[in-house]
Design an enzyme around this catalytic site. Sequence first.
Site, PDB file in Angstrom:
ATOM      1  CB  SER A   1      68.735  39.866   1.972  1.00 15.28           C
ATOM      2  OG  SER A   1      69.888  39.399   2.644  1.00 15.28           O
ATOM      3  CE  LYS A   2      69.396  47.439   0.595  1.00 20.25           C
ATOM      4  NZ  LYS A   2      68.845  48.330   1.567  1.00 20.25           N
ATOM      5  NE  ARG A   3      71.855  37.619   5.339  1.00 17.37           N
ATOM      6  CZ  ARG A   3      72.169  36.337   5.225  1.00 17.37           C
ATOM      7  NH1 ARG A   3      73.428  35.973   5.173  1.00 17.37           N
ATOM      8  NH2 ARG A   3      71.229  35.422   5.163  1.00 17.37           N
ATOM      9  CG  HIS A   4      72.936  36.772   0.090  1.00 19.21           C
ATOM     10  ND1 HIS A   4      71.663  36.873   0.591  1.00 19.21           N
ATOM     11  CD2 HIS A   4      73.529  35.745   0.748  1.00 19.21           C
ATOM     12  CE1 HIS A   4      71.490  35.927   1.512  1.00 19.21           C
ATOM     13  NE2 HIS A   4      72.604  35.250   1.628  1.00 19.21           N
ATOM     14  N   GLY A   5      74.858  40.781  -1.639  1.00 17.01           N
ATOM     15  CA  GLY A   5      75.296  41.577  -2.793  1.00 17.01           C
ATOM     16  C   GLY A   5      74.119  42.379  -3.315  1.00 17.01           C
TER      17      GLY A   5
END
Length: 496
Positions: free
Chosen positions: A261-265
């Site tokens: 998800s976005k929190r991984h990049g």
Amino acid sequence: MDHATGNLSGRVRVRFAPAPTGALHLGSVRTALYNWLFVRQKGGVFVLRIEDTDVARSDEATLEDILDGLEWLGLTWDEGPRVGGPYGPYRQSERTQIYQEWAKKLINTGQAYYCFCSPEELEERKKEALARGEAPRYDGRCVALTAAEQDELRAQGRRASVRFRIPDKNEVVVRDIIRGETAFDRKTLGDFVLLRSNGSPSYHLANVVDDILMEISHVIRGEDLYPSTPRHQLLYEAFGMRVPQFAHLPMILATDRTKLSKRHGAVALAAYREAGYVPEALVNYLALLGWSPPDENELMSIDTLIQTFSLERVGKSGAIFDIEKLDFLNGHKLRTLPLEQVTELAKPFFSPEALPQEFQFQKAIALTRDSVTTLAELPQACQTVLSRPTYSCEILAELAAEPQNAECLRVLKDGIAALESMEHDALVALFQRTGKALGVKGKPLYHPLRLALTGKNKGPELIGIINLLGKEECIARISTCLEHLMAVTKKDGEVE
Ligand code: GLU
């Protein structure tokens, strides 16, 4: 059943069905790709259907971006937006009436019913169920309403939704090419909404009706939709239709094994496009994210992927996203794709002022493409060759350390000035002649020229640089370098 459609032709027809509610995620791209590889191998039809029933969250610009992204990757579709086709319209927002007619069929056969419960009442009951530690599920209270009771509720101003009546059987067995057979307990499903009280369809109804009418033979989609499948299967059965073959693809995970998800990049395709990844690398990389080729070789062209892809070799467990592997594949594709193609793909990364002339541009790309991982690094790499060098103290000191260096540069400058051709063979011959005349070879012969032409110790191969810069530019750079060198040696002489 009057509409005995469904796919009876035996023709392979698959669809990718994005909702235009957000940027195209790598997971969705992988779903589109697996559909595309599968259908291109089978010579079938790839349908692009837009699931935009959530009007409030759907957006035209997002839809255009999705279509552009798929086109950029080369995942062409045979039917759908921009191309049309015999099973249209391909946007669910234009098919509301069809869904209403199909819901009506189920009402008529008693397989669906009107439900007058308000959202507030449903919410209240959901809370109560959760408080009791039960999974919230519709309690079926409207199923037995008589026609008179329904009329009365309508007269009170209540608006009805339409719910599917889960048939009275114990389990629903779903067969999936990747996941095998799963038995779902029907009691956990609950009578679900087909039409909302405003007449718009639920995802389940629109999705199944379209798959029937568009004669979809294989439903290939993300595993997040697997829990919907028993409901879909019951709907096919209620309509008297044959169930398509299902294949639910494993989730894409980050290195911490949670859903990417976005929190991984970056997760949006557009971010990778902007960062300078090329379609061939993304396609090759995403193909391997969940599927394993029959042999060890993972560097694959799109044609090879089409030939070798199979749903049977798609794994069940999550696939871990590994940016290093994508970088490796991207670097490889940049080095091996046709030069013209890489040059075209590189253009958007250069500002118009920094874009060298056409002939020079291609040569500059040829020279530098070995040294970069992404297209975005090319302007800088080209710039180090194309822009006039400044000579740092260290570089000048290195040149001044060996008196023979200046001599070597002078002779090479005259040699270049006298050349008729600046092509590879002529330049090799020039180095041979100069080396012999001066009694030097190897690094002492080449390196001073590299420093003079680029101002740097490292870079693309020298003959390519000379050829790219051309005669006059080479002479000008060597002359400037010699001037600087003389100034340094003179100054050093004065100090002594
Ligand atoms: N519209 C759904 C989504 O974007 C896909 C539905 C399907 O493939 O069945 O998640």
